[in-house]
Design a protein around this motif. Structure first.
Motif, PDB file in Angstrom:
ATOM      1  N   GLU A 104      24.744  52.084 -56.517  1.00  0.00           N
ATOM      2  CA  GLU A 104      25.093  53.115 -55.528  1.00  0.00           C
ATOM      3  C   GLU A 104      25.020  52.556 -54.111  1.00  0.00           C
ATOM      4  OE1 GLU A 104      23.761  57.621 -54.148  1.00  0.00           O
ATOM      5  OE2 GLU A 104      22.631  56.560 -55.690  1.00  0.00           O
ATOM      6  N   ASN A 105      23.937  51.861 -53.810  1.00  0.00           N
ATOM      7  CA  ASN A 105      23.785  51.302 -52.464  1.00  0.00           C
ATOM      8  C   ASN A 105      24.806  50.195 -52.196  1.00  0.00           C
ATOM      9  OD1 ASN A 105      21.726  53.010 -51.806  1.00  0.00           O
ATOM     10  ND2 ASN A 105      20.099  51.567 -52.349  1.00  0.00           N
ATOM     11  N   LEU A 106      25.146  49.442 -53.264  1.00  0.00           N
ATOM     12  CA  LEU A 106      26.145  48.384 -53.109  1.00  0.00           C
ATOM     13  C   LEU A 106      27.495  48.983 -52.734  1.00  0.00           C
ATOM     14  CD1 LEU A 106      26.778  45.356 -53.360  1.00  0.00           C
ATOM     15  CD2 LEU A 106      27.364  45.754 -55.756  1.00  0.00           C
ATOM     16  N   TYR A 107      27.837  50.115 -53.378  1.00  0.00           N
ATOM     17  CA  TYR A 107      29.113  50.785 -53.032  1.00  0.00           C
ATOM     18  C   TYR A 107      29.117  51.190 -51.567  1.00  0.00           C
ATOM     19  CZ  TYR A 107      32.350  54.620 -52.333  1.00  0.00           C
ATOM     20  OH  TYR A 107      33.308  55.438 -51.803  1.00  0.00           O
ATOM     21  N   TYR A 108      28.068  51.865 -51.114  1.00  0.00           N
ATOM     22  CA  TYR A 108      28.002  52.304 -49.711  1.00  0.00           C
ATOM     23  C   TYR A 108      28.104  51.109 -48.770  1.00  0.00           C
ATOM     24  CZ  TYR A 108      26.876  57.268 -50.115  1.00  0.00           C
ATOM     25  OH  TYR A 108      26.944  58.618 -50.321  1.00  0.00           O
ATOM     26  N   TYR A 109      27.329  50.081 -49.081  1.00  0.00           N
ATOM     27  CA  TYR A 109      27.278  48.947 -48.156  1.00  0.00           C
ATOM     28  C   TYR A 109      28.613  48.203 -48.105  1.00  0.00           C
ATOM     29  CZ  TYR A 109      25.936  44.803 -45.693  1.00  0.00           C
ATOM     30  OH  TYR A 109      25.899  43.798 -44.761  1.00  0.00           O
ATOM     31  N   GLU A 110      29.251  47.993 -49.260  1.00  0.00           N
ATOM     32  CA  GLU A 110      30.506  47.236 -49.263  1.00  0.00           C
ATOM     33  C   GLU A 110      31.637  48.008 -48.586  1.00  0.00           C
ATOM     34  OE1 GLU A 110      29.993  44.029 -52.837  1.00  0.00           O
ATOM     35  OE2 GLU A 110      31.177  45.813 -53.274  1.00  0.00           O
ATOM     36  N   GLU A 111      31.619  49.336 -48.698  1.00  0.00           N
ATOM     37  CA  GLU A 111      32.606  50.119 -47.961  1.00  0.00           C
ATOM     38  C   GLU A 111      32.375  49.956 -46.457  1.00  0.00           C
ATOM     39  OE1 GLU A 111      35.228  52.359 -49.428  1.00  0.00           O
ATOM     40  OE2 GLU A 111      34.711  50.757 -50.816  1.00  0.00           O
ATOM     41  N   MET A 112      31.108  50.000 -46.066  1.00  0.00           N
ATOM     42  CA  MET A 112      30.748  49.810 -44.656  1.00  0.00           C
ATOM     43  C   MET A 112      31.156  48.413 -44.186  1.00  0.00           C
ATOM     44  SD  MET A 112      29.052  51.351 -42.111  1.00  0.00           S
ATOM     45  CE  MET A 112      28.131  52.620 -42.991  1.00  0.00           C
ATOM     46  N   TYR A 146      29.722  56.937 -38.997  1.00  0.00           N
ATOM     47  CA  TYR A 146      28.666  56.003 -38.579  1.00  0.00           C
ATOM     48  C   TYR A 146      29.262  54.602 -38.364  1.00  0.00           C
ATOM     49  CZ  TYR A 146      24.154  53.591 -38.696  1.00  0.00           C
ATOM     50  OH  TYR A 146      23.061  52.821 -38.391  1.00  0.00           O
ATOM     51  N   ALA A 147      30.124  54.160 -39.313  1.00  0.00           N
ATOM     52  CA  ALA A 147      30.766  52.843 -39.185  1.00  0.00           C
ATOM     53  C   ALA A 147      31.666  52.800 -37.953  1.00  0.00           C
ATOM     54  CB  ALA A 147      31.581  52.540 -40.442  1.00  0.00           C
ATOM     55  N   TYR A 148      32.373  53.897 -37.728  1.00  0.00           N
ATOM     56  CA  TYR A 148      33.263  53.988 -36.556  1.00  0.00           C
ATOM     57  C   TYR A 148      32.474  53.826 -35.254  1.00  0.00           C
ATOM     58  CZ  TYR A 148      36.435  56.131 -33.147  1.00  0.00           C
ATOM     59  OH  TYR A 148      37.210  56.384 -32.043  1.00  0.00           O
ATOM     60  N   GLU A 149      31.303  54.464 -35.198  1.00  0.00           N
ATOM     61  CA  GLU A 149      30.474  54.377 -33.989  1.00  0.00           C
ATOM     62  C   GLU A 149      29.926  52.965 -33.804  1.00  0.00           C
ATOM     63  OE1 GLU A 149      27.587  57.395 -34.584  1.00  0.00           O
ATOM     64  OE2 GLU A 149      29.011  59.050 -34.260  1.00  0.00           O
ATOM     65  N   ILE A 150      29.560  52.311 -34.906  1.00  0.00           N
ATOM     66  CA  ILE A 150      29.071  50.926 -34.818  1.00  0.00           C
ATOM     67  C   ILE A 150      30.168  50.010 -34.264  1.00  0.00           C
ATOM     68  CG2 ILE A 150      28.416  48.918 -36.203  1.00  0.00           C
ATOM     69  CD1 ILE A 150      26.813  50.776 -37.970  1.00  0.00           C
ATOM     70  N   VAL A 151      31.367  50.167 -34.813  1.00  0.00           N
ATOM     71  CA  VAL A 151      32.492  49.339 -34.350  1.00  0.00           C
ATOM     72  C   VAL A 151      32.732  49.535 -32.862  1.00  0.00           C
ATOM     73  CG1 VAL A 151      34.994  49.024 -34.522  1.00  0.00           C
ATOM     74  CG2 VAL A 151      33.616  49.210 -36.592  1.00  0.00           C
ATOM     75  N   GLY A 152      32.594  50.788 -32.404  1.00  0.00           N
ATOM     76  CA  GLY A 152      32.817  51.081 -30.991  1.00  0.00           C
ATOM     77  C   GLY A 152      31.819  50.389 -30.079  1.00  0.00           C
ATOM     78  N   HIS A 184      17.959  46.909 -43.433  1.00  0.00           N
ATOM     79  CA  HIS A 184      17.446  48.294 -43.413  1.00  0.00           C
ATOM     80  C   HIS A 184      17.680  48.977 -44.757  1.00  0.00           C
ATOM     81  CE1 HIS A 184      16.252  48.300 -39.291  1.00  0.00           C
ATOM     82  NE2 HIS A 184      17.465  48.135 -38.805  1.00  0.00           N
ATOM     83  N   LEU A 185      18.851  48.728 -45.362  1.00  0.00           N
ATOM     84  CA  LEU A 185      19.176  49.366 -46.642  1.00  0.00           C
ATOM     85  C   LEU A 185      18.270  48.858 -47.761  1.00  0.00           C
ATOM     86  CD1 LEU A 185      21.001  51.322 -48.133  1.00  0.00           C
ATOM     87  CD2 LEU A 185      22.652  49.479 -48.446  1.00  0.00           C
ATOM     88  N   LEU A 186      17.971  47.572 -47.743  1.00  0.00           N
ATOM     89  CA  LEU A 186      17.077  47.010 -48.772  1.00  0.00           C
ATOM     90  C   LEU A 186      15.667  47.586 -48.646  1.00  0.00           C
ATOM     91  CD1 LEU A 186      18.281  43.283 -48.754  1.00  0.00           C
ATOM     92  CD2 LEU A 186      18.368  44.878 -50.688  1.00  0.00           C
ATOM     93  N   PHE A 234      22.865  55.355 -43.456  1.00  0.00           N
ATOM     94  CA  PHE A 234      24.263  55.513 -43.024  1.00  0.00           C
ATOM     95  C   PHE A 234      24.629  56.950 -42.650  1.00  0.00           C
ATOM     96  CE2 PHE A 234      24.946  51.836 -46.162  1.00  0.00           C
ATOM     97  CZ  PHE A 234      24.623  50.910 -45.184  1.00  0.00           C
ATOM     98  N   SER A 235      23.699  57.882 -42.723  1.00  0.00           N
ATOM     99  CA  SER A 235      23.898  59.301 -42.413  1.00  0.00           C
ATOM    100  C   SER A 235      24.770  59.963 -43.493  1.00  0.00           C
ATOM    101  CB  SER A 235      24.533  59.501 -41.033  1.00  0.00           C
ATOM    102  OG  SER A 235      25.924  59.268 -41.089  1.00  0.00           O
ATOM    103  N   ASP A 236      24.999  61.280 -43.358  1.00  0.00           N
ATOM    104  CA  ASP A 236      25.829  62.009 -44.331  1.00  0.00           C
ATOM    105  C   ASP A 236      27.314  61.727 -44.140  1.00  0.00           C
ATOM    106  OD1 ASP A 236      23.594  63.166 -45.424  1.00  0.00           O
ATOM    107  OD2 ASP A 236      23.641  64.904 -44.077  1.00  0.00           O
ATOM    108  N   ASN A 237      27.664  61.101 -43.042  1.00  0.00           N
ATOM    109  CA  ASN A 237      29.068  60.762 -42.765  1.00  0.00           C
ATOM    110  C   ASN A 237      29.149  59.253 -42.464  1.00  0.00           C
ATOM    111  OD1 ASN A 237      31.712  60.521 -41.956  1.00  0.00           O
ATOM    112  ND2 ASN A 237      31.691  62.327 -40.644  1.00  0.00           N
ATOM    113  N   PRO A 238      29.095  58.421 -43.510  1.00  0.00           N
ATOM    114  CA  PRO A 238      29.024  56.972 -43.294  1.00  0.00           C
ATOM    115  C   PRO A 238      30.242  56.401 -42.567  1.00  0.00           C
ATOM    116  CG  PRO A 238      29.414  57.470 -45.613  1.00  0.00           C
ATOM    117  CD  PRO A 238      29.065  58.765 -44.944  1.00  0.00           C
ATOM    118  N   LYS A 239      31.418  57.015 -42.762  1.00  0.00           N
ATOM    119  CA  LYS A 239      32.614  56.503 -42.091  1.00  0.00           C
ATOM    120  C   LYS A 239      32.502  56.712 -40.575  1.00  0.00           C
ATOM    121  CE  LYS A 239      37.595  56.323 -42.644  1.00  0.00           C
ATOM    122  NZ  LYS A 239      38.730  56.801 -43.436  1.00  0.00           N
TER     123      LYS A 239
END
Length: 223
Positions: free
Chosen positions: A20-28, A75-81, A53-55, A68-73
């Motif tokens: 489960e965590n691998l899926y979240y992380y690889e999408e991120m 969250y990723a968008y904000e990191i990229v910014g 942090h995830l480990l 990654f919060s309830d809205n990981p996408k």
């Protein structure tokens, strides 16, 4: 730490994640790495930090949402910014290596078959008649089409992050984009008429030229 070392460390640490965590992380990871105008060093550093942090959260029995919060996408968008952009030198190298790779592959693919057919099976011709203005226009249009194709693929992959799209549907979408792009590329070569000064170039010369482009590209990437 150097970018390559960060990527290698990341690859090893990811093996410790549960499914489960691998899926979240690889999408991120895919979403953030596809932000191609950002500093590669800063990108890999933030990915390593997120993975650490995830480990820790996994060891403590906490879900990925804690990181990654309830809205990981989002969250990723904000990191990229917040990531710094590539410096000019990195940007030039990135674009140059992409264009060189495409041209080298295009010339190699169009030459190797002709060389094998002529020198081994005695089929076809040893020379390619090239019309300088035509080939320049075809080359520029081909590069622009390749950049458009890559841009479309990147946009699709970023859009599909965290969406769990069925593999068959995803394959069909990418196949459709690839087919349209390749067909347009062939159309560029067939529909643009030959005009201007004609130059005869042996196919083995083109083959060596493509290998030279690969070598130059490799040196640029290694710097």
């Amino acid at each position: 730490m150097h970018v390559k070392d960060l990527i290698e460390e990341n690859n090893q640490k990811r093996k410790q994640l549960n499914d489960e965590n691998l899926y979240y992380y690889e999408e991120m990871l895919v979403y953030i790495r596809l932000s191609y105008d950002k500093s590669e060093q800063a990108t890999e550093e933030i990915l390593t930090e997120l993975l650490d942090h995830l480990l820790i959260a996994q060891d403590q029995g906490r879900p990925a949402e804690d990181i990654f919060s309830d809205n990981p996408k989002q969250y990723a968008y904000e990191i990229v910014g917040e990531l710094p952009k590539m410096v000019t030198k990195e940007r030039i190298t990135f674009v140059s290596t992409g264009i060189l790779s495409f041209l080298a592959a295009l010339i190699f693919a169009s030459s190797i078959i002709r060389v094998v057919l002529f020198y081994i099976f005695g089929i076809g011709e040893a020379l390619r008649t090239t019309y300088l203005p035509s080939i320049l226009i075809q080359g520029v249009l081909s590069v622009l089409l390749a950049l458009l194709f890559i841009w479309l693929c990147v946009q699709y992959l970023r859009w599909s992050a965290f969406k769990k799209i069925h593999k068959v549907k995803e394959f069909f979408i990418l196949w459709l984009v690839s087919t349209i792009s390749i067909s347009t590329l062939f159309a560029v070569f067939f529909l643009i008429p030959d005009f201007g000064i004609a130059i005869n170039i042996p196919y083995w010369v083109l083959l060596i030229a493509s290998l030279g482009l690969f070598l130059i590209n490799w040196r640029l990437i290694k710097k």
